[in-house]
Design a protein around this motif. Structure first.
Motif, PDB file in Angstrom:
ATOM      1  N   ILE A 229       0.877  -1.170   0.000  1.00  0.00           N
ATOM      2  CA  ILE A 229       0.000   0.000   0.000  1.00  0.00           C
ATOM      3  C   ILE A 229       0.910   1.214   0.000  1.00  0.00           C
ATOM      4  N   MET A 230       0.872   1.959  -1.107  1.00  0.00           N
ATOM      5  CA  MET A 230       1.788   3.086  -1.299  1.00  0.00           C
ATOM      6  C   MET A 230       1.284   4.372  -0.639  1.00  0.00           C
ATOM      7  N   GLY A 231      -0.031   4.488  -0.473  1.00  0.00           N
ATOM      8  CA  GLY A 231      -0.591   5.670   0.151  1.00  0.00           C
ATOM      9  C   GLY A 231      -2.029   5.872  -0.274  1.00  0.00           C
ATOM     10  N   TRP A 232      -2.611   6.974   0.184  1.00  0.00           N
ATOM     11  CA  TRP A 232      -4.014   7.240  -0.104  1.00  0.00           C
ATOM     12  C   TRP A 232      -4.278   8.740  -0.114  1.00  0.00           C
ATOM     13  N   VAL A 233      -5.412   9.119  -0.717  1.00  0.00           N
ATOM     14  CA  VAL A 233      -5.888  10.507  -0.698  1.00  0.00           C
ATOM     15  C   VAL A 233      -7.411  10.481  -0.668  1.00  0.00           C
ATOM     16  N   TRP A 234      -7.980  11.582  -0.205  1.00  0.00           N
ATOM     17  CA  TRP A 234      -9.423  11.762  -0.305  1.00  0.00           C
ATOM     18  C   TRP A 234      -9.766  12.018  -1.766  1.00  0.00           C
ATOM     19  N   SER A 235     -10.945  11.624  -2.159  1.00  0.00           N
ATOM     20  CA  SER A 235     -11.404  11.797  -3.533  1.00  0.00           C
ATOM     21  C   SER A 235     -11.308  13.251  -3.985  1.00  0.00           C
ATOM     22  N   ILE A 236     -11.694  14.161  -3.128  1.00  0.00           N
ATOM     23  CA  ILE A 236     -11.685  15.589  -3.485  1.00  0.00           C
ATOM     24  C   ILE A 236     -10.273  16.091  -3.798  1.00  0.00           C
ATOM     25  N   GLU A 237      -9.260  15.406  -3.265  1.00  0.00           N
ATOM     26  CA  GLU A 237      -7.877  15.804  -3.528  1.00  0.00           C
ATOM     27  C   GLU A 237      -7.401  15.330  -4.905  1.00  0.00           C
ATOM     28  N   LEU A 238      -7.826  14.128  -5.315  1.00  0.00           N
ATOM     29  CA  LEU A 238      -7.408  13.598  -6.621  1.00  0.00           C
ATOM     30  C   LEU A 238      -8.249  14.171  -7.754  1.00  0.00           C
ATOM     31  N   ILE A 239      -9.558  14.180  -7.570  1.00  0.00           N
ATOM     32  CA  ILE A 239     -10.470  14.629  -8.630  1.00  0.00           C
ATOM     33  C   ILE A 239     -10.536  16.150  -8.582  1.00  0.00           C
ATOM     34  N   ASN A 240      -9.490  16.736  -9.119  1.00  0.00           N
ATOM     35  CA  ASN A 240      -9.280  18.178  -9.065  1.00  0.00           C
ATOM     36  C   ASN A 240      -8.627  18.586 -10.385  1.00  0.00           C
ATOM     37  N   PRO A 241      -9.109  19.662 -11.012  1.00  0.00           N
ATOM     38  CA  PRO A 241      -8.540  20.064 -12.308  1.00  0.00           C
ATOM     39  C   PRO A 241      -7.016  20.244 -12.290  1.00  0.00           C
ATOM     40  N   SER A 242      -6.444  20.577 -11.138  1.00  0.00           N
ATOM     41  CA  SER A 242      -4.993  20.752 -11.071  1.00  0.00           C
ATOM     42  C   SER A 242      -4.240  19.433 -11.260  1.00  0.00           C
ATOM     43  N   ASN A 243      -4.935  18.301 -11.134  1.00  0.00           N
ATOM     44  CA  ASN A 243      -4.311  16.983 -11.290  1.00  0.00           C
ATOM     45  C   ASN A 243      -4.549  16.368 -12.668  1.00  0.00           C
ATOM     46  N   LEU A 244      -5.197  17.102 -13.566  1.00  0.00           N
ATOM     47  CA  LEU A 244      -5.424  16.586 -14.922  1.00  0.00           C
ATOM     48  C   LEU A 244      -4.152  16.725 -15.753  1.00  0.00           C
ATOM     49  N   SER A 245      -3.787  15.644 -16.415  1.00  0.00           N
ATOM     50  CA  SER A 245      -2.646  15.700 -17.331  1.00  0.00           C
ATOM     51  C   SER A 245      -2.747  14.540 -18.314  1.00  0.00           C
ATOM     52  N   ASP A 246      -2.030  14.656 -19.404  1.00  0.00           N
ATOM     53  CA  ASP A 246      -2.009  13.624 -20.428  1.00  0.00           C
ATOM     54  C   ASP A 246      -0.616  13.006 -20.443  1.00  0.00           C
ATOM     55  N   MET A 247      -0.547  11.752 -20.026  1.00  0.00           N
ATOM     56  CA  MET A 247       0.738  11.051 -19.999  1.00  0.00           C
ATOM     57  C   MET A 247       0.836  10.087 -21.183  1.00  0.00           C
ATOM     58  N   GLY A 248       0.133  10.437 -22.278  1.00  0.00           N
ATOM     59  CA  GLY A 248       0.194   9.631 -23.483  1.00  0.00           C
ATOM     60  C   GLY A 248      -1.037   8.782 -23.742  1.00  0.00           C
TER      61      GLY A 248
END
Length: 158
Positions: free
Chosen positions: A121-140
């Motif tokens: 288990i590498m770690g965790w976050v609350w949904s509101i922290e991940l589902i945020n426009p600042s975390n959108l990116s295209d990695m291919g």
């Protein structure tokens, strides 16, 4: 936290993973250009690892579900916390969610890294922290929400 699945958990992960893979192919929901059953097996094995740690029964259903989470655990205030487990064979890997995900789909995301039978288990976050426009990116592979391992909270058992 490292979890090693026992022999029966490995058998279960393989059986459920293969059936989920077949269901995904039948529904056209597999996102890989070349779909591999190992991805579904590894994904369910990661769910099993987290389920063992939180003392929760895993979802053994095969059919498609759109509820947005894999497991539930009881929170400190006796509320249900809905968990979406994301498993990768890469170490440490990224926590990734599809762009169409919504904050209300689950409460928490957990990143698990590993291959049968050993998972971490590498770690965790609350949904509101991940589902945020600042975390959108295209990695291919198109735009997705993603966070690096260093951005996640450390998994601790109280």
């Amino acid at each position: 936290m490292i979890i090693t699945l026992n022999e029966m958990e490995q058998v279960l992960a393989k059986k459920v993973g293969i059936q989920r893979h077949k269901q995904n192919l039948a529904n056209g929901t597999n996102s890989d250009a070349v779909a591999k059953p190992e991805n579904d097996i590894n994904g369910f094995a990661g769910e099993l690892a987290v389920a063992r740690v939180i003392n929760s029964y895993p979802d053994l259903s095969i059919g498609p579900h759109r509820r947005g989470y894999d497991l539930k655990m009881r929170g400190k205030r006796n509320e249900d916390i809905r968990i979406d487990v994301k498993t990768t064979k890469h170490n440490p890997g990224y926590l990734i969610a599809k762009k169409w995900r919504e904050v209300t789909d689950c409460d928490m995301y957990v990143l698990v890294s590993g291959r049968m039978p050993r998972y971490q288990i590498m770690g965790w976050v609350w949904s509101i922290e991940l589902i945020n426009p600042s975390n959108l990116s295209d990695m291919g592979y198109g735009e997705h929400y993603h966070m690096e391992h260093a951005q996640l909270r450390v998994w601790k058992i109280a």
